[in-house]
Design a protein around this motif. Structure first.
Motif, PDB file in Angstrom:
ATOM      1  N   VAL A  43      37.452  33.078  49.155  1.00  0.00           N
ATOM      2  CA  VAL A  43      38.725  33.710  48.817  1.00  0.00           C
ATOM      3  C   VAL A  43      39.211  34.574  49.972  1.00  0.00           C
ATOM      4  O   VAL A  43      38.483  35.443  50.459  1.00  0.00           O
ATOM      5  N   GLU A  44      40.448  34.340  50.410  1.00  0.00           N
ATOM      6  CA  GLU A  44      41.051  35.211  51.416  1.00  0.00           C
ATOM      7  C   GLU A  44      41.550  36.476  50.741  1.00  0.00           C
ATOM      8  O   GLU A  44      42.141  36.428  49.658  1.00  0.00           O
ATOM      9  N   SER A  45      41.333  37.607  51.359  1.00  0.00           N
ATOM     10  CA  SER A  45      41.606  38.892  50.717  1.00  0.00           C
ATOM     11  C   SER A  45      43.069  39.047  50.321  1.00  0.00           C
ATOM     12  O   SER A  45      43.380  39.498  49.208  1.00  0.00           O
ATOM     13  N   VAL A  93      43.446  35.977  33.432  1.00  0.00           N
ATOM     14  CA  VAL A  93      42.165  35.498  33.952  1.00  0.00           C
ATOM     15  C   VAL A  93      42.418  34.699  35.229  1.00  0.00           C
ATOM     16  O   VAL A  93      43.159  33.713  35.214  1.00  0.00           O
ATOM     17  N   LEU A  94      41.807  35.132  36.330  1.00  0.00           N
ATOM     18  CA  LEU A  94      41.877  34.413  37.598  1.00  0.00           C
ATOM     19  C   LEU A  94      40.574  33.646  37.777  1.00  0.00           C
ATOM     20  O   LEU A  94      39.491  34.229  37.715  1.00  0.00           O
ATOM     21  N   VAL A  95      40.677  32.349  37.987  1.00  0.00           N
ATOM     22  CA  VAL A  95      39.508  31.478  38.077  1.00  0.00           C
ATOM     23  C   VAL A  95      39.146  31.244  39.532  1.00  0.00           C
ATOM     24  O   VAL A  95      40.004  30.935  40.363  1.00  0.00           O
ATOM     25  N   LEU A  96      37.844  31.387  39.843  1.00  0.00           N
ATOM     26  CA  LEU A  96      37.323  31.055  41.171  1.00  0.00           C
ATOM     27  C   LEU A  96      36.787  29.632  41.130  1.00  0.00           C
ATOM     28  O   LEU A  96      36.032  29.273  40.217  1.00  0.00           O
ATOM     29  N   THR A  97      37.149  28.822  42.099  1.00  0.00           N
ATOM     30  CA  THR A  97      36.734  27.424  42.094  1.00  0.00           C
ATOM     31  C   THR A  97      36.411  26.946  43.498  1.00  0.00           C
ATOM     32  O   THR A  97      37.001  27.420  44.477  1.00  0.00           O
ATOM     33  N   ALA A  98      35.450  26.018  43.588  1.00  0.00           N
ATOM     34  CA  ALA A  98      35.164  25.373  44.870  1.00  0.00           C
ATOM     35  C   ALA A  98      36.254  24.357  45.178  1.00  0.00           C
ATOM     36  O   ALA A  98      37.027  23.973  44.297  1.00  0.00           O
TER      37      ALA A  98
END
Length: 448
Positions: free
Chosen positions: A104-106, A76-81
């Protein structure tokens, strides 16, 4: 094509990420809420999850916990501010593989995805290897002590040169565990060679391990390679290592440390690329104290020490083991009863199992031969198991074994988002068995 479950409530960001992932060959399923993510995860398996923690209907940490409960191997990859560092750290502690900062940078995204997929592939390969090598003989279970041992075996498998010492009572599956370490290791393409030190006269053990030259002793008419040479490139399993003659232990230690050896009666030095896995039901530390086992060899062998728990400490696994053995005997014998009666199962749970899993397997085989009906009865069990528990035995639990098992299965099913396939894999049972138990518990519809 890798399947990604993307959970993101920002429509624009979700669209951009989906398009970017599609261009790189990923199949994306998008969920805007935690409820949608749970439903999507329940319908199909995914190779990894990319998720935002700030969801409109549920705390992202709760969703993360639920997804990993359903499939502990999924990355699981978490996206966060940028201001959510504490939240990201909490996610990592819950089991997230990595966290990515918005925007997120590609290249960062795809680098993290590649690493996560590689880790997931390794985990699932180890799990498949575990099932292939151990499930057929009943080495399955969900008890915490057993799961700790399995994790340790999986970690040991990756260290292709370090010695492993497997301890446990007779019948706990030490040789099967050793075979798992070999099959799940980089040495799996090499030989797996076994020596039981308790089965040979002491004067023959050295020749068996290191080989001998012609004329080395009476009866040695021709030279012979030893097990170290035969196991080169693979694994040498030394069972009952505590029975190894004391005067031979220094030579074994030198070989483990990478030194060459000579055959009995030989002069030529030989090197062998061998990984040692040893096992014993003895307390080697007590042998060291008594001067019956070398301390330096003991410490070298236990670099990776793994203990297999006895069956009496895994009572909750007995139904799974019984089902495994019934399935195995149906394959080998052509017939076997499809079930075990509740009364017989309760008796199996009360028994202390001094012979552990091996004894349980023999008891089930005996019961299959004796039973005339569709289920194993209590009268098909040996008297010491079928009879009332001894006064010194552990008191029976207040709940019946069937109630306990049903509760565990229903709980696992709910935690997986009611995904039947994932729950069956987690518990180590077939879908048919799981569905049957869920129906008995009233948690699954009578018809699909």
């Amino acid at each position: 094509m890798p399947r990604v479950l993307l959970t993101e409530d920002d429509d624009d960001l979700a669209f951009a990420l989906t398009r970017l992932l599609n261009q790189r060959g990923y199949d994306v399923a998008w969920a805007a809420t935690a409820a949608q993510a749970r439903a999507t995860a329940a319908k199909a398996d995914h190779d990894l999850v990319v998720m935002d923690l700030g969801l409109p209907d549920e705390d992202g940490h709760d969703l993360l916990r639920g997804l990993l409960a359903g499939d502990p191997t999924i990355p699981v990859l978490v996206l966060t501010a940028r201001d959510e560092a504490a939240s990201a750290i909490k996610a990592i502690r819950l089991g997230a593989t990595d966290y990515l900062t918005k925007p997120v940078e590609s290249e960062t995204l795809f680098s993290s995805l590649a690493a996560a997929l590689e880790q997931s592939t390794l985990r699932r390969s180890l799990e498949a290897m575990r099932r292939q090598s151990m499930e057929g003989e009943g080495i399955v279970g969900s008890a915490p002590a057993f799961q700790r041992a399995m994790r340790a075996l999986g970690q040991a498998a990756g260290a292709a040169h370090a010695p492993v010492l497997i301890t446990g009572e007779t019948g706990t599956g030490k040789e099967l565990a050793a075979r798992f370490v070999h099959r799940a290791s980089p040495r799996s393409g090499g030989p797996f060679v076994v020596l039981n030190a308790a089965c040979l006269p002491k004067e023959l053990v050295e020749s068996e391990l290191f080989g001998h030259e012609a004329g080395a002793f009476t009866g040695a008419k021709a030279g012979r390679r030893g097990l170290f040479e035969l196991a080169s490139g693979g694994t040498l399993f030394l069972d009952e290592i505590g029975e190894l003659p004391l005067d031979l232990q220094p030579k074994l230690l030198r070989v483990i440390e990478g030194h060459p050896f000579r055959r009995v009666g030989g002069e030529r030095e030989i090197r062998a690329d061998v990984r040692i896995v040893a096992a014993t039901h003895r307390e080697l530390a007590a042998f060291v104290e008594a001067g019956q086992f070398r301390q330096d060899l003991y410490f070298r062998l236990k670099v990776l020490g793994i203990h297999l728990p006895p069956l009496r400490e895994r009572v909750e696994d007995i139904p799974l083991l019984v089902e495994c053995f019934l399935s195995k005997f149906r394959e080998t014998m052509g017939t076997a009863p499809p079930a075990c009666s509740g009364e017989a199962m309760a008796a199996l749970a009360r028994y202390r199992w001094p012979g552990n899993i091996r004894e349980l397997r023999n008891v089930i085989e005996r019961a299959i031969i004796l039973t005339p009906g569709p289920a194993i009865r209590i009268e098909d069990l040996p008297p010491e198991i079928a009879g009332p528990p001894a006064a010194s035995a552990r008191p029976a639990p207040q709940e019946s074994l069937e109630d306990i098992l049903q509760g565990r299965m229903v709980e696992a099913w709910e935690n997986s988002g009611r995904n039947l396939s994932q729950t069956a894999r987690t518990l180590g049972v077939t879908r048919v068995t799981l569905r049957s138990w869920l129906r008995k518990a009233g948690a699954y519809p009578v018809k699909d």
